[in-house]
Design an enzyme around this catalytic site. Structure first.
Site, PDB file in Angstrom:
ATOM      1  N   GLU A 132     -42.162  64.726  -9.773  1.00  0.00           N
ATOM      2  CA  GLU A 132     -41.415  64.349  -8.568  1.00  0.00           C
ATOM      3  C   GLU A 132     -40.456  63.208  -8.901  1.00  0.00           C
ATOM      4  O   GLU A 132     -40.489  62.640  -9.994  1.00  0.00           O
ATOM      5  CB  GLU A 132     -42.377  63.910  -7.458  1.00  0.00           C
ATOM      6  CG  GLU A 132     -42.549  64.923  -6.320  1.00  0.00           C
ATOM      7  CD  GLU A 132     -41.439  64.825  -5.278  1.00  0.00           C
ATOM      8  OE1 GLU A 132     -40.372  64.265  -5.596  1.00  0.00           O
ATOM      9  OE2 GLU A 132     -41.647  65.295  -4.153  1.00  0.00           O
ATOM     10  N   ASN A 158     -43.934  56.493  -0.682  1.00  0.00           N
ATOM     11  CA  ASN A 158     -43.389  57.701  -1.287  1.00  0.00           C
ATOM     12  C   ASN A 158     -42.039  57.450  -1.955  1.00  0.00           C
ATOM     13  O   ASN A 158     -41.907  56.648  -2.862  1.00  0.00           O
ATOM     14  CB  ASN A 158     -43.322  58.813  -0.230  1.00  0.00           C
ATOM     15  CG  ASN A 158     -43.027  60.178  -0.809  1.00  0.00           C
ATOM     16  OD1 ASN A 158     -43.352  60.451  -1.947  1.00  0.00           O
ATOM     17  ND2 ASN A 158     -42.398  61.030  -0.023  1.00  0.00           N
ATOM     18  N   ASN A 208     -38.294  61.291   3.123  1.00  0.00           N
ATOM     19  CA  ASN A 208     -38.537  61.729   1.750  1.00  0.00           C
ATOM     20  C   ASN A 208     -37.346  61.356   0.877  1.00  0.00           C
ATOM     21  O   ASN A 208     -36.946  60.212   0.855  1.00  0.00           O
ATOM     22  CB  ASN A 208     -38.834  63.234   1.741  1.00  0.00           C
ATOM     23  CG  ASN A 208     -39.850  63.619   0.701  1.00  0.00           C
ATOM     24  OD1 ASN A 208     -39.846  63.110  -0.410  1.00  0.00           O
ATOM     25  ND2 ASN A 208     -40.732  64.532   1.053  1.00  0.00           N
ATOM     26  N   ASP A 267     -36.992  68.173   0.610  1.00  0.00           N
ATOM     27  CA  ASP A 267     -37.837  67.202  -0.086  1.00  0.00           C
ATOM     28  C   ASP A 267     -36.929  66.247  -0.856  1.00  0.00           C
ATOM     29  O   ASP A 267     -36.131  65.535  -0.264  1.00  0.00           O
ATOM     30  CB  ASP A 267     -38.827  67.950  -0.983  1.00  0.00           C
ATOM     31  CG  ASP A 267     -40.031  67.120  -1.376  1.00  0.00           C
ATOM     32  OD1 ASP A 267     -39.868  65.915  -1.657  1.00  0.00           O
ATOM     33  OD2 ASP A 267     -41.148  67.668  -1.434  1.00  0.00           O
TER      34      ASP A 267
END
Length: 283
Positions: A15, A97, A147, A194
């Site tokens: 990620e 995040n 995100n 995302d």
């Protein structure tokens, strides 16, 4: 329609990719590791981040900022390793995040806001700005799973993916880092945007994990290009390479722990695109 090819594999859940000084950096969140790859996928280096890394960005002096998801902390990595830059435990509810760091060194840090792995109901949450001295304040709220985040090259606009809205949302950035003039950059029905990145024409590439694709979106919502991912979900993307036209994609199959650690189906795919990365954009 463009189809990506795999250049590196064997990861758990990649990620948060970043292109920095000719190399691809990304977070293998479930393996608590940041990896650094050469443009062709060759592994250059890696280091451990307790609690699982996520968003990354660089300070003006060259030090790296990296999120620890489970510890709700922002670490700074310099020549002596990792040190605490900001503790967000008093603000973040669940899993710190994604993050973008602007040219002045201010970090905009999101969090999931609810425990999706436990099946909790979707709960809106906030975006926090961490200043260069490590102090933090809330600059936006009522975001639905904030995100991937980018800042335009002029430093005037922040665009963030609200994954479960689903939409891309834009804000004006004030000189002190405050956000205002909230507006929809693009509604994205049928997608769960995302990780995102920005190209030189002002379009957003958004990873769409549940359609196994990455889509290029114009302001207003028109999808003008699609990259297809074979047999797995795309969770984040970053433009890079020598000419800025390589779209690096973080891919995972499966995407939920503990299977990710057992099967290590995560990989980095790349596709060639026509429009390069926006110069000077963050990240």
């Amino acid at each position: 329609m463009n189809v990506a090819r795999t250049i590196a594999s064997g990861f758990a859940y990649p990620e948060g990719p970043r292109w920095h000084e000719g190399q691809l950096w990304f977070a293998d969140q479930h393996d608590e590791t940041v990896h650094i790859l050469a443009a062709d996928g060759t592994r250059v280096d890696s280091f451990h981040v307790e609690g699982g890394p996520s968003g990354m960005g660089w300070l003006p002096d060259g030090d790296l900022l990296v999120v620890s998801m489970e510890e709700h902390k922002l670490f700074r990595r310099g020549k002596n390793g990792l040190s605490l830059h900001c503790d967000l435990n008093h603000i973040h509810r669940h899993l710190t995040n994604e993050m973008v760091v602007d040219s002045k060194g201010r970090a905009y840090v999101g969090n999931i806001g609810f425990n999706f792995e436990a099946g909790d109901s979707v709960t809106p949450t906030m975006l926090v700005m961490v200043d260069t001295d490590g102090t933090s304040r809330i600059v936006a709220d009522e975001l639905v799973c904030p995100n991937g985040t980018v800042i335009t090259p002029d430093g005037q606009t922040l665009i963030i993916a609200e994954s479960l809205a689903p939409r891309l949302t834009a804000f004006d950035i004030a000189p002190d880092g405050s956000l205002s003039n909230r507006r929809v950059f693009a509604d994205m029905p049928g997608h769960v945007p995302d990780g995102i990145c920005l190209d030189a024409e002002g379009c957003i590439w958004a990873a769409s994990p549940f359609t196994n694709s990455v889509v290029r979106v114009r302001e207003g919502g028109e999808i003008v290009e699609t990259v297809t991912i074979e047999g797995a979900g795309a969770f984040a993307c970053m433009l890079g390479g020598e000419d800025g036209r390589d779209l690096y994609i973080c891919v995972a199959n499966p995407s939920m722990r503990p299977e990710t650690l057992e099967k290590r189906g995560g990989r980095i795919d790349v596709a060639r695109v026509t429009v390069p990365a926006a110069r000077g954009a963050c990240p």
